[in-house]
Design an enzyme around this catalytic site. Sequence first.
Site, short mmCIF file in Angstrom:
data_model
loop_
_atom_site.label_atom_id
_atom_site.label_comp_id
_atom_site.label_asym_id
_atom_site.label_seq_id
_atom_site.Cartn_x
_atom_site.Cartn_y
_atom_site.Cartn_z
N CYS A 61 69.40 -49.24 49.47
CA CYS A 61 68.24 -48.50 49.99
C CYS A 61 67.74 -49.04 51.32
CB CYS A 61 67.12 -48.45 48.96
SG CYS A 61 66.33 -50.03 48.61
N HIS A 112 62.47 -51.00 45.73
CA HIS A 112 63.20 -49.85 46.26
C HIS A 112 62.39 -49.25 47.41
CE1 HIS A 112 66.25 -46.72 46.12
NE2 HIS A 112 65.30 -45.80 46.21
N HIS A 124 66.53 -41.52 50.45
CA HIS A 124 66.80 -42.90 50.03
C HIS A 124 68.18 -43.00 49.42
CE1 HIS A 124 65.84 -42.06 45.60
NE2 HIS A 124 65.59 -40.94 46.21
#
Length: 332
Positions: A61, A112, A124
Amino acid sequence: MRRQLMLVMLMCGSVLWMSESPANAQTNHVAVNYDKIIPASKKYVGVPYQWGGTTAKGFDCSGLIYHVYSSLGIDVPRTTAEMYRMGVSVKKEDLRVGDLVFFDTDGNGVSHAGIYIGNGKFIHSSSSKGVIISSLDDPYYWGKTYIGAKRVLAYRLQPGRFQDIPTSFWAFNEIRTLSEDELMIGYADSYFKPNEPITRAEVASYLGEYLQLDLSDRSAIFKDVSSDHWAIGAINAMQKKGFLTGSNGNFRPEDNLTRAQLAVILTRVFQLKPPATHRSFTDVPPTFWAYKEIQALAASGITTGYEDGTFRPNDTVSRAQFAVFLYRSIHE
Protein backbone atom coordinates in the site's frame (compact mmCIF):
# COMPACT_ATOMS: atom_id res chain seq x y z
CA MET A 1 17.31 -12.02 11.29
CA ARG A 2 18.68 -8.58 10.32
CA ARG A 3 17.39 -9.12 6.77
CA GLN A 4 13.93 -10.00 8.07
CA LEU A 5 13.88 -6.85 10.18
CA MET A 6 14.72 -4.70 7.14
CA LEU A 7 11.90 -6.31 5.18
CA VAL A 8 9.44 -5.68 7.97
CA MET A 9 10.37 -1.98 7.89
CA LEU A 10 9.33 -1.92 4.25
CA MET A 11 5.95 -3.47 4.91
CA CYS A 12 2.85 -1.44 4.20
CA GLY A 13 1.68 -1.71 7.76
CA SER A 14 4.92 -1.11 9.58
CA VAL A 15 4.43 0.84 12.81
CA LEU A 16 8.01 1.45 13.91
CA TRP A 17 9.99 4.13 15.73
CA MET A 18 11.43 6.81 13.44
CA SER A 19 14.55 8.91 13.91
CA GLU A 20 13.75 11.22 10.97
CA SER A 21 11.70 14.37 11.47
CA PRO A 22 8.24 14.45 9.85
CA ALA A 23 8.13 15.66 6.25
CA ASN A 24 6.86 19.16 5.60
CA ALA A 25 3.50 19.17 3.85
CA GLN A 26 4.29 22.43 2.09
CA THR A 27 7.62 21.54 0.46
CA ASN A 28 6.20 20.32 -2.86
CA HIS A 29 7.22 22.57 -5.78
CA VAL A 30 4.63 24.96 -7.16
CA ALA A 31 5.02 23.43 -10.64
CA VAL A 32 3.58 20.07 -9.58
CA ASN A 33 0.31 19.48 -11.43
CA TYR A 34 -2.13 17.80 -9.04
CA ASP A 35 -4.46 16.97 -11.95
CA LYS A 36 -2.09 14.12 -12.76
CA ILE A 37 -2.65 12.30 -9.45
CA ILE A 38 -5.84 10.45 -10.38
CA PRO A 39 -4.83 9.16 -13.84
CA ALA A 40 -1.31 8.36 -12.61
CA SER A 41 -2.90 6.25 -9.86
CA LYS A 42 -5.75 4.64 -11.78
CA LYS A 43 -3.45 3.32 -14.48
CA TYR A 44 -2.23 0.77 -11.91
CA VAL A 45 -5.65 -0.70 -11.06
CA GLY A 46 -5.30 -4.47 -11.25
CA VAL A 47 -1.57 -4.59 -10.44
CA PRO A 48 -1.07 -7.38 -7.88
CA TYR A 49 -0.10 -6.88 -4.27
CA GLN A 50 3.54 -7.52 -3.46
CA TRP A 51 4.96 -7.22 0.02
CA GLY A 52 7.60 -4.49 -0.12
CA GLY A 53 6.76 -3.79 -3.77
CA THR A 54 7.31 -0.34 -5.27
CA THR A 55 7.01 -1.04 -9.01
CA ALA A 56 4.29 -1.89 -11.53
CA LYS A 57 5.18 -5.55 -11.05
CA GLY A 58 3.57 -5.34 -7.62
CA PHE A 59 2.88 -2.83 -4.83
CA ASP A 60 2.22 -2.87 -1.16
CA CYS A 61 0.00 0.00 0.00
CA SER A 62 2.70 2.52 0.85
CA GLY A 63 4.71 1.36 -2.17
CA LEU A 64 1.88 2.43 -4.47
CA ILE A 65 1.68 5.87 -2.87
CA TYR A 66 5.44 6.29 -2.92
CA HIS A 67 5.71 5.27 -6.57
CA VAL A 68 2.86 7.45 -7.85
CA TYR A 69 3.86 10.54 -5.90
CA SER A 70 7.55 10.20 -6.70
CA SER A 71 6.74 9.93 -10.41
CA LEU A 72 4.95 13.29 -10.19
CA GLY A 73 7.69 15.03 -8.21
CA ILE A 74 5.91 14.88 -4.85
CA ASP A 75 8.10 13.86 -1.92
CA VAL A 76 6.69 11.31 0.52
CA PRO A 77 8.48 8.78 2.75
CA ARG A 78 8.45 5.06 2.04
CA THR A 79 6.45 3.47 4.87
CA THR A 80 2.90 3.90 6.08
CA ALA A 81 4.05 4.84 9.56
CA GLU A 82 6.28 7.61 8.22
CA MET A 83 3.49 8.90 5.99
CA TYR A 84 1.17 9.06 8.98
CA ARG A 85 3.69 11.28 10.77
CA MET A 86 3.84 13.89 8.01
CA GLY A 87 1.40 16.55 6.81
CA VAL A 88 -1.59 17.90 8.69
CA SER A 89 -4.66 16.04 9.88
CA VAL A 90 -7.81 16.44 7.79
CA LYS A 91 -11.41 15.79 8.79
CA LYS A 92 -13.22 13.22 6.70
CA GLU A 93 -15.71 15.79 5.44
CA ASP A 94 -12.85 18.06 4.29
CA LEU A 95 -10.92 15.51 2.23
CA ARG A 96 -9.50 16.63 -1.10
CA VAL A 97 -7.97 14.70 -3.99
CA GLY A 98 -4.46 13.58 -3.06
CA ASP A 99 -4.98 13.42 0.69
CA LEU A 100 -3.65 10.22 2.27
CA VAL A 101 -6.17 8.08 4.14
CA PHE A 102 -5.19 5.61 6.86
CA PHE A 103 -6.67 2.49 8.41
CA ASP A 104 -6.16 0.22 11.39
CA THR A 105 -6.71 -3.25 9.96
CA ASP A 106 -5.15 -5.30 12.74
CA GLY A 107 -6.05 -3.45 15.94
CA ASN A 108 -2.50 -2.21 16.50
CA GLY A 109 -2.66 1.27 14.98
CA VAL A 110 -2.09 2.53 11.44
CA SER A 111 -1.42 -0.42 9.15
CA HIS A 112 -2.83 0.50 5.73
CA ALA A 113 -2.98 3.61 3.54
CA GLY A 114 -4.41 4.87 0.26
CA ILE A 115 -4.83 7.98 -1.88
CA TYR A 116 -8.13 9.82 -1.75
CA ILE A 117 -9.45 10.37 -5.30
CA GLY A 118 -12.72 12.18 -4.63
CA ASN A 119 -16.39 11.23 -4.30
CA GLY A 120 -15.75 9.30 -1.11
CA LYS A 121 -13.35 6.87 -2.79
CA PHE A 122 -9.68 5.99 -2.42
CA ILE A 123 -7.20 3.94 -4.43
CA HIS A 124 -4.92 1.50 -2.64
CA SER A 125 -3.08 -1.79 -2.90
CA SER A 126 -5.04 -4.42 -1.02
CA SER A 127 -3.19 -7.51 0.17
CA SER A 128 -6.00 -9.69 -1.19
CA LYS A 129 -6.94 -7.95 -4.45
CA GLY A 130 -4.01 -5.75 -5.45
CA VAL A 131 -4.61 -2.19 -6.60
CA ILE A 132 -8.31 -1.39 -6.35
CA ILE A 133 -10.66 1.53 -5.72
CA SER A 134 -12.78 1.33 -2.58
CA SER A 135 -15.31 3.42 -0.71
CA LEU A 136 -14.23 5.11 2.52
CA ASP A 137 -17.68 4.45 3.90
CA ASP A 138 -17.75 0.75 3.07
CA PRO A 139 -19.73 -0.55 6.08
CA TYR A 140 -18.20 -4.01 5.95
CA TYR A 141 -14.53 -3.17 6.27
CA TRP A 142 -12.94 0.14 5.30
CA GLY A 143 -15.52 2.30 7.00
CA LYS A 144 -14.92 0.43 10.26
CA THR A 145 -11.13 0.51 10.08
CA TYR A 146 -10.67 4.13 8.94
CA ILE A 147 -8.68 6.13 11.49
CA GLY A 148 -7.91 9.44 9.76
CA ALA A 149 -6.28 11.36 6.94
CA LYS A 150 -3.25 13.56 6.35
CA ARG A 151 -2.79 16.35 3.83
CA VAL A 152 0.65 16.17 2.26
CA LEU A 153 -0.14 18.44 -0.69
CA ALA A 154 0.16 22.22 -0.74
CA TYR A 155 -3.44 23.36 -0.89
CA ARG A 156 -3.42 27.03 0.12
CA LEU A 157 -7.02 27.91 -0.67
CA GLN A 158 -10.43 26.25 -0.52
CA PRO A 159 -11.74 24.12 -3.44
CA GLY A 160 -12.65 26.30 -6.39
CA ARG A 161 -10.26 29.08 -5.41
CA PHE A 162 -6.85 29.75 -6.92
CA GLN A 163 -4.21 32.38 -6.27
CA ASP A 164 -4.10 33.34 -9.96
CA ILE A 165 -7.88 33.31 -10.59
CA PRO A 166 -9.52 36.40 -9.04
CA THR A 167 -13.31 36.61 -8.89
CA SER A 168 -13.16 39.11 -11.74
CA PHE A 169 -11.41 36.62 -14.05
CA TRP A 170 -13.47 35.94 -17.19
CA ALA A 171 -13.60 32.16 -16.59
CA PHE A 172 -13.88 32.29 -12.78
CA ASN A 173 -17.26 30.55 -12.47
CA GLU A 174 -16.41 27.71 -14.86
CA ILE A 175 -13.03 27.04 -13.22
CA ARG A 176 -14.53 27.21 -9.75
CA THR A 177 -17.28 24.71 -10.63
CA LEU A 178 -14.92 22.19 -12.25
CA SER A 179 -12.60 22.47 -9.26
CA GLU A 180 -15.40 21.96 -6.76
CA ASP A 181 -16.52 18.96 -8.82
CA GLU A 182 -12.94 17.59 -8.54
CA LEU A 183 -12.42 17.54 -12.31
CA MET A 184 -9.69 20.19 -12.49
CA ILE A 185 -7.60 20.31 -9.32
CA GLY A 186 -4.87 22.70 -10.40
CA TYR A 187 -1.26 23.05 -9.33
CA ALA A 188 0.47 23.04 -5.96
CA ASP A 189 -0.04 26.06 -3.72
CA SER A 190 -3.49 26.60 -5.28
CA TYR A 191 -2.44 27.88 -8.68
CA PHE A 192 -4.45 27.16 -11.82
CA LYS A 193 -2.12 28.59 -14.50
CA PRO A 194 -5.00 29.70 -16.74
CA ASN A 195 -2.84 30.87 -19.64
CA GLU A 196 -0.77 27.70 -19.91
CA PRO A 197 -1.50 25.76 -23.15
CA ILE A 198 -3.23 22.45 -22.59
CA THR A 199 -1.70 19.26 -23.97
CA ARG A 200 -3.24 16.28 -25.71
CA ALA A 201 -2.38 14.08 -22.73
CA GLU A 202 -4.10 16.46 -20.32
CA VAL A 203 -7.26 16.60 -22.44
CA ALA A 204 -7.33 12.80 -22.57
CA SER A 205 -6.99 12.73 -18.80
CA TYR A 206 -9.76 15.23 -18.04
CA LEU A 207 -12.24 13.69 -20.45
CA GLY A 208 -11.39 10.12 -19.50
CA GLU A 209 -12.02 10.95 -15.86
CA TYR A 210 -15.25 12.83 -16.62
CA LEU A 211 -16.53 9.86 -18.66
CA GLN A 212 -15.45 7.47 -15.88
CA LEU A 213 -13.55 5.28 -18.33
CA ASP A 214 -11.35 2.39 -17.28
CA LEU A 215 -7.87 3.93 -17.13
CA SER A 216 -5.95 0.77 -16.26
CA ASP A 217 -4.69 -0.28 -19.72
CA ARG A 218 -0.94 0.38 -19.86
CA SER A 219 -0.27 -1.43 -23.11
CA ALA A 220 1.89 0.25 -25.76
CA ILE A 221 -0.74 1.37 -28.27
CA PHE A 222 1.30 4.41 -29.33
CA LYS A 223 5.05 4.39 -29.92
CA ASP A 224 5.58 7.67 -28.06
CA VAL A 225 3.50 6.84 -24.97
CA SER A 226 5.40 4.48 -22.70
CA SER A 227 3.82 2.34 -20.01
CA ASP A 228 5.15 4.68 -17.32
CA HIS A 229 3.63 7.84 -18.83
CA TRP A 230 1.28 9.35 -16.27
CA ALA A 231 -1.64 9.53 -18.76
CA ILE A 232 -1.20 6.27 -20.65
CA GLY A 233 -4.36 4.75 -19.17
CA ALA A 234 -6.46 7.78 -20.11
CA ILE A 235 -4.92 8.02 -23.60
CA ASN A 236 -5.58 4.34 -24.29
CA ALA A 237 -9.13 4.57 -22.95
CA MET A 238 -9.95 7.57 -25.14
CA GLN A 239 -8.37 5.89 -28.16
CA LYS A 240 -10.45 2.73 -27.67
CA LYS A 241 -13.61 4.82 -27.66
CA GLY A 242 -12.56 6.55 -30.87
CA PHE A 243 -12.47 9.97 -29.21
CA LEU A 244 -8.75 10.53 -29.79
CA THR A 245 -6.49 9.20 -32.49
CA GLY A 246 -2.83 9.34 -33.35
CA SER A 247 -0.80 9.59 -36.53
CA ASN A 248 1.79 7.14 -37.89
CA GLY A 249 1.67 5.19 -34.63
CA ASN A 250 2.34 8.25 -32.47
CA PHE A 251 0.04 10.20 -30.17
CA ARG A 252 2.21 13.25 -29.44
CA PRO A 253 1.04 13.52 -25.83
CA GLU A 254 2.88 16.75 -25.05
CA ASP A 255 1.70 18.62 -28.15
CA ASN A 256 -0.54 21.59 -27.46
CA LEU A 257 -4.14 21.25 -28.61
CA THR A 258 -5.63 23.67 -31.15
CA ARG A 259 -9.17 25.04 -31.08
CA ALA A 260 -10.06 23.03 -34.19
CA GLN A 261 -8.74 19.81 -32.69
CA LEU A 262 -10.67 20.41 -29.50
CA ALA A 263 -13.85 21.02 -31.51
CA VAL A 264 -13.44 17.60 -33.10
CA ILE A 265 -12.83 15.87 -29.78
CA LEU A 266 -15.78 17.52 -27.99
CA THR A 267 -18.08 16.74 -30.93
CA ARG A 268 -17.17 13.06 -30.64
CA VAL A 269 -17.34 12.86 -26.85
CA PHE A 270 -20.61 14.74 -26.42
CA GLN A 271 -22.15 13.53 -29.72
CA LEU A 272 -22.87 17.04 -30.93
CA LYS A 273 -25.10 17.34 -33.99
CA PRO A 274 -24.51 19.63 -37.00
CA PRO A 275 -26.85 22.62 -37.17
CA ALA A 276 -29.61 23.22 -39.69
CA THR A 277 -28.24 26.71 -40.26
CA HIS A 278 -24.50 27.21 -40.27
CA ARG A 279 -22.73 30.06 -38.55
CA SER A 280 -20.26 32.09 -40.56
CA PHE A 281 -16.70 32.31 -39.24
CA THR A 282 -14.49 34.34 -41.53
CA ASP A 283 -11.49 32.05 -41.05
CA VAL A 284 -13.34 28.70 -41.27
CA PRO A 285 -14.48 28.06 -44.86
CA PRO A 286 -16.67 25.01 -45.69
CA THR A 287 -13.56 23.28 -47.04
CA PHE A 288 -11.76 23.48 -43.68
CA TRP A 289 -11.02 20.00 -42.31
CA ALA A 290 -12.91 20.57 -39.03
CA TYR A 291 -15.70 22.76 -40.46
CA LYS A 292 -18.56 20.43 -39.47
CA GLU A 293 -17.30 19.98 -35.92
CA ILE A 294 -16.78 23.71 -35.40
CA GLN A 295 -20.31 24.32 -36.65
CA ALA A 296 -21.66 21.69 -34.26
CA LEU A 297 -19.75 23.31 -31.41
CA ALA A 298 -21.20 26.72 -32.26
CA ALA A 299 -24.74 25.40 -32.63
CA SER A 300 -24.58 23.81 -29.18
CA GLY A 301 -23.62 27.11 -27.56
CA ILE A 302 -20.23 25.79 -26.48
CA THR A 303 -18.44 28.45 -28.52
CA THR A 304 -19.41 31.79 -29.99
CA GLY A 305 -16.08 32.62 -31.59
CA TYR A 306 -14.46 36.02 -31.33
CA GLU A 307 -16.02 39.47 -31.68
CA ASP A 308 -14.30 40.02 -35.02
CA GLY A 309 -16.18 37.07 -36.53
CA THR A 310 -13.27 34.62 -36.40
CA PHE A 311 -12.91 31.25 -34.72
CA ARG A 312 -9.11 31.10 -34.89
CA PRO A 313 -9.02 27.32 -35.39
CA ASN A 314 -5.24 27.01 -35.29
CA ASP A 315 -4.75 28.90 -32.03
CA THR A 316 -3.68 26.77 -29.08
CA VAL A 317 -6.16 26.19 -26.27
CA SER A 318 -5.26 27.51 -22.82
CA ARG A 319 -6.24 25.83 -19.57
CA ALA A 320 -8.84 28.51 -18.90
CA GLN A 321 -10.33 28.17 -22.38
CA PHE A 322 -10.50 24.40 -22.01
CA ALA A 323 -12.25 24.79 -18.66
CA VAL A 324 -14.92 26.94 -20.30
CA PHE A 325 -15.32 24.55 -23.24
CA LEU A 326 -15.62 21.57 -20.89
CA TYR A 327 -18.03 23.32 -18.52
CA ARG A 328 -20.32 24.35 -21.38
CA SER A 329 -20.14 20.87 -22.94
CA ILE A 330 -21.33 19.37 -19.66
CA HIS A 331 -23.96 21.96 -18.77
CA GLU A 332 -25.34 23.29 -22.08
